[in-house]
Design a protein around this motif. Structure first.
Motif, PDB file in Angstrom:
ATOM      1  N   LEU A   1       0.823  -1.205   0.000  1.00  0.00           N
ATOM      2  CA  LEU A   1       0.000   0.000   0.000  1.00  0.00           C
ATOM      3  C   LEU A   1       0.857   1.254   0.000  1.00  0.00           C
ATOM      4  O   LEU A   1       1.998   1.246   0.488  1.00  0.00           O
ATOM      5  CB  LEU A   1      -0.881   0.015   1.251  1.00  0.00           C
ATOM      6  CG  LEU A   1      -1.953  -1.057   1.329  1.00  0.00           C
ATOM      7  CD1 LEU A   1      -2.259  -1.395   2.771  1.00  0.00           C
ATOM      8  CD2 LEU A   1      -3.212  -0.592   0.613  1.00  0.00           C
ATOM      9  N   GLY A   2       0.307   2.343  -0.503  1.00  0.00           N
ATOM     10  CA  GLY A   2       0.865   3.647  -0.207  1.00  0.00           C
ATOM     11  C   GLY A   2       0.480   4.026   1.209  1.00  0.00           C
ATOM     12  O   GLY A   2      -0.495   3.499   1.755  1.00  0.00           O
ATOM     13  N   LEU A   3       1.222   4.931   1.824  1.00  0.00           N
ATOM     14  CA  LEU A   3       0.947   5.267   3.229  1.00  0.00           C
ATOM     15  C   LEU A   3       1.164   6.747   3.487  1.00  0.00           C
ATOM     16  O   LEU A   3       2.236   7.295   3.218  1.00  0.00           O
ATOM     17  CB  LEU A   3       1.864   4.468   4.154  1.00  0.00           C
ATOM     18  CG  LEU A   3       1.634   4.685   5.655  1.00  0.00           C
ATOM     19  CD1 LEU A   3       0.296   4.080   6.091  1.00  0.00           C
ATOM     20  CD2 LEU A   3       2.760   4.076   6.479  1.00  0.00           C
TER      21      LEU A   3
ATOM     22  N   VAL B   1       4.027  -2.047   2.857  1.00  0.00           N
ATOM     23  CA  VAL B   1       3.995  -0.663   2.393  1.00  0.00           C
ATOM     24  C   VAL B   1       5.064  -0.473   1.329  1.00  0.00           C
ATOM     25  O   VAL B   1       6.180  -0.998   1.464  1.00  0.00           O
ATOM     26  CB  VAL B   1       4.241   0.303   3.565  1.00  0.00           C
ATOM     27  CG1 VAL B   1       4.409   1.729   3.083  1.00  0.00           C
ATOM     28  CG2 VAL B   1       3.099   0.217   4.572  1.00  0.00           C
TER      29      VAL B   1
ATOM     30  N   ARG C   1       6.080   5.154  -1.909  1.00  0.00           N
ATOM     31  CA  ARG C   1       4.756   5.777  -1.796  1.00  0.00           C
ATOM     32  C   ARG C   1       4.383   5.947  -0.325  1.00  0.00           C
ATOM     33  O   ARG C   1       3.212   5.861   0.038  1.00  0.00           O
ATOM     34  CB  ARG C   1       3.699   4.942  -2.525  1.00  0.00           C
ATOM     35  CG  ARG C   1       3.924   4.819  -4.024  1.00  0.00           C
ATOM     36  CD  ARG C   1       2.840   3.976  -4.692  1.00  0.00           C
ATOM     37  NE  ARG C   1       1.513   4.539  -4.459  1.00  0.00           N
ATOM     38  CZ  ARG C   1       0.514   3.880  -3.881  1.00  0.00           C
ATOM     39  NH1 ARG C   1       0.660   2.632  -3.451  1.00  0.00           N
ATOM     40  NH2 ARG C   1      -0.662   4.471  -3.712  1.00  0.00           N
ATOM     41  N   MET C   2       5.372   6.222   0.503  1.00  0.00           N
ATOM     42  CA  MET C   2       5.141   6.451   1.930  1.00  0.00           C
ATOM     43  C   MET C   2       5.667   7.827   2.303  1.00  0.00           C
ATOM     44  O   MET C   2       6.821   8.155   2.025  1.00  0.00           O
ATOM     45  CB  MET C   2       5.851   5.381   2.764  1.00  0.00           C
ATOM     46  CG  MET C   2       5.744   5.599   4.269  1.00  0.00           C
ATOM     47  SD  MET C   2       6.469   4.204   5.194  1.00  0.00           S
ATOM     48  CE  MET C   2       6.395   4.856   6.877  1.00  0.00           C
TER      49      MET C   2
ATOM     50  N   LEU D   1       1.430   9.604  -3.653  1.00  0.00           N
ATOM     51  CA  LEU D   1       0.596   8.408  -3.496  1.00  0.00           C
ATOM     52  C   LEU D   1       0.021   7.942  -4.820  1.00  0.00           C
ATOM     53  O   LEU D   1      -0.282   6.750  -4.990  1.00  0.00           O
ATOM     54  CB  LEU D   1      -0.521   8.680  -2.490  1.00  0.00           C
ATOM     55  CG  LEU D   1      -0.068   8.914  -1.049  1.00  0.00           C
ATOM     56  CD1 LEU D   1      -1.275   9.200  -0.153  1.00  0.00           C
ATOM     57  CD2 LEU D   1       0.722   7.735  -0.498  1.00  0.00           C
TER      58      LEU D   1
ATOM     59  N   ALA E   1      -4.059   3.446  -1.028  1.00  0.00           N
ATOM     60  CA  ALA E   1      -3.222   4.008   0.031  1.00  0.00           C
ATOM     61  C   ALA E   1      -3.965   3.938   1.363  1.00  0.00           C
ATOM     62  O   ALA E   1      -5.190   3.805   1.402  1.00  0.00           O
ATOM     63  CB  ALA E   1      -2.845   5.452  -0.288  1.00  0.00           C
ATOM     64  N   TYR E   2      -3.197   4.046   2.422  1.00  0.00           N
ATOM     65  CA  TYR E   2      -3.735   3.969   3.780  1.00  0.00           C
ATOM     66  C   TYR E   2      -3.355   5.245   4.517  1.00  0.00           C
ATOM     67  O   TYR E   2      -2.265   5.805   4.306  1.00  0.00           O
ATOM     68  CB  TYR E   2      -3.159   2.746   4.499  1.00  0.00           C
ATOM     69  CG  TYR E   2      -3.780   2.469   5.853  1.00  0.00           C
ATOM     70  CD1 TYR E   2      -4.959   1.745   5.948  1.00  0.00           C
ATOM     71  CD2 TYR E   2      -3.187   2.919   7.031  1.00  0.00           C
ATOM     72  CE1 TYR E   2      -5.544   1.479   7.182  1.00  0.00           C
ATOM     73  CE2 TYR E   2      -3.765   2.662   8.271  1.00  0.00           C
ATOM     74  CZ  TYR E   2      -4.938   1.944   8.335  1.00  0.00           C
ATOM     75  OH  TYR E   2      -5.515   1.682   9.556  1.00  0.00           O
TER      76      TYR E   2
ATOM     77  N   VAL F   1      -6.999  10.974  -3.708  1.00  0.00           N
ATOM     78  CA  VAL F   1      -6.241   9.803  -3.248  1.00  0.00           C
ATOM     79  C   VAL F   1      -7.189   8.634  -3.011  1.00  0.00           C
ATOM     80  O   VAL F   1      -8.260   8.788  -2.422  1.00  0.00           O
ATOM     81  CB  VAL F   1      -5.467  10.133  -1.951  1.00  0.00           C
ATOM     82  CG1 VAL F   1      -4.730   8.899  -1.441  1.00  0.00           C
ATOM     83  CG2 VAL F   1      -4.479  11.276  -2.191  1.00  0.00           C
TER      84      VAL F   1
ATOM     85  N   PHE G   1      -7.810   6.197  -0.874  1.00  0.00           N
ATOM     86  CA  PHE G   1      -7.636   5.629   0.458  1.00  0.00           C
ATOM     87  C   PHE G   1      -8.548   4.409   0.624  1.00  0.00           C
ATOM     88  O   PHE G   1      -9.729   4.452   0.272  1.00  0.00           O
ATOM     89  CB  PHE G   1      -7.955   6.660   1.539  1.00  0.00           C
ATOM     90  CG  PHE G   1      -6.914   7.722   1.709  1.00  0.00           C
ATOM     91  CD1 PHE G   1      -5.624   7.400   2.094  1.00  0.00           C
ATOM     92  CD2 PHE G   1      -7.232   9.064   1.494  1.00  0.00           C
ATOM     93  CE1 PHE G   1      -4.656   8.384   2.258  1.00  0.00           C
ATOM     94  CE2 PHE G   1      -6.274  10.054   1.658  1.00  0.00           C
ATOM     95  CZ  PHE G   1      -4.982   9.716   2.041  1.00  0.00           C
TER      96      PHE G   1
END
Length: 299
Positions: A128-130, A163, A167-168, A214, A219-220, A259, A261
């Motif tokens: 995931l992106g974060l 992650v 993308r964090m 992101l 993403a989260y 985004v 999410f």
């Protein structure tokens, strides 16, 4: 205000009616604080956030004009944890999180994010992106000799491939930190925005940077309430001066409608140290802002 003490209780909410995972959005309390390293007490965070959230039912979102109360949201109550056993608790949290398609988690300490990411990464089959709001990196390999603790969450998440480090992005970082941990985090490809940089750049530019980083993949969002300055969020276990104002964090979130999410948590609310519920209200509002964003994307 009377009524069932669910998150943002209002006629449009499903309350406790749907615990079976069929609601589009599930709000869950995760009363865990056995992995804290300073002041404990975040086990009482979910209840405090729910109580404060009653301030958010007077109308719709004043910018997006979305109505979280009219969305398919169920407050599913509290997740079970294993008393005194952090590893077992994280396993239980992961199992329970897997039952819900889109979870908004009310912490509890930051350790809860690790099993939530594990459950999501398994479901999606990819990292995931974060977006990580915090005063602390939380990428220590150990905390006071312990492999599992609220300051090692993203060391595990990155090493487990939950992650994508490219993308964090971490916003608000400002606590004392050893250079080895800082350099390791940067070397993974993580973008760090310090508390001072966040103040200097401003919400609009930060939101644009977050959106670009992101991208359009899932993403989260994890929001540690100590990303806010203690003037705005004193009720937390590890306060650090020099943080964001509530309005700045809110202004960033309101610009993230582009985004994708797929889940969020707000963590580290410790009501025993709060004053006039301002920390709990800030946390409840960040979750409400997130739901309002989801309403915007579903139009």
């Amino acid at each position: 205000m009377a009524g069932i003490p669910t998150f943002a209780t209002a006629p449009g909410f499903l309350g406790l009616a749907q615990r079976d995972g069929t609601a589009s959005y599930a709000v869950a309390g995760i009363p865990l604080d056995i992995g804290t390293t300073n002041r404990a007490g975040t086990r009482d965070g979910p209840g405090a956030i729910r109580r404060a959230s009653r301030m958010l039912v007077d109308g719709v979102h004043p910018q997006h004009w979305t109505n979280p109360q009219a969305m398919d949201v169920a407050d599913v109550g509290e997740f079970a944890i294993a008393l005194g056993d952090l590893a077992a608790s994280l396993s239980l949290i992961e199992q329970q999180a897997a039952q819900h398609a889109h979870l908004v988690a009310l912490g509890g300490e930051h350790s809860i994010t690790l099993p939530l990411l594990r459950a999501l990464a398994k479901r999606l089959g990819r990292p995931l992106g974060l977006l990580h709001f915090d005063a602390h990196l939380d990428t220590w390999e150990t905390n006071f000799g312990q492999a599992l603790a609220h300051g090692s969450v993203f060391w595990h998440a990155l090493n487990e491939g939950l992650v994508d480090p490219r993308r964090m992005i971490q916003i608000g970082i400002r606590s004392p930190v050893d250079r080895e941990t800082w350099d390791w985090t940067v070397a993974q490809g993580v973008t760090i925005i310090t508390g001072q940089q966040a103040q200097e750049v401003g919400p609009a530019a930060l939101a644009a940077q977050v959106t670009a980083l992101l991208g359009d993949q899932p993403a989260y969002l994890t929001f540690d309430i100590d990303s806010l300055d203690p003037a705005f969020a004193p009720g937390t276990g590890t306060p650090e001066i020099g943080g964001l104002a509530s309005w700045q964090a809110q202004a960033i979130l309101r610009r993230l409608g582009g985004v994708d999410f797929v889940g969020m948590d707000v963590v580290e609310v410790a009501p025993a140290y709060d004053h006039a519920e301002i920390t709990a209200l800030a946390a409840a509002t960040m979750a409400w802002e997130y739901l309002a964003l989801q309403g915007l994307r579903s139009r």
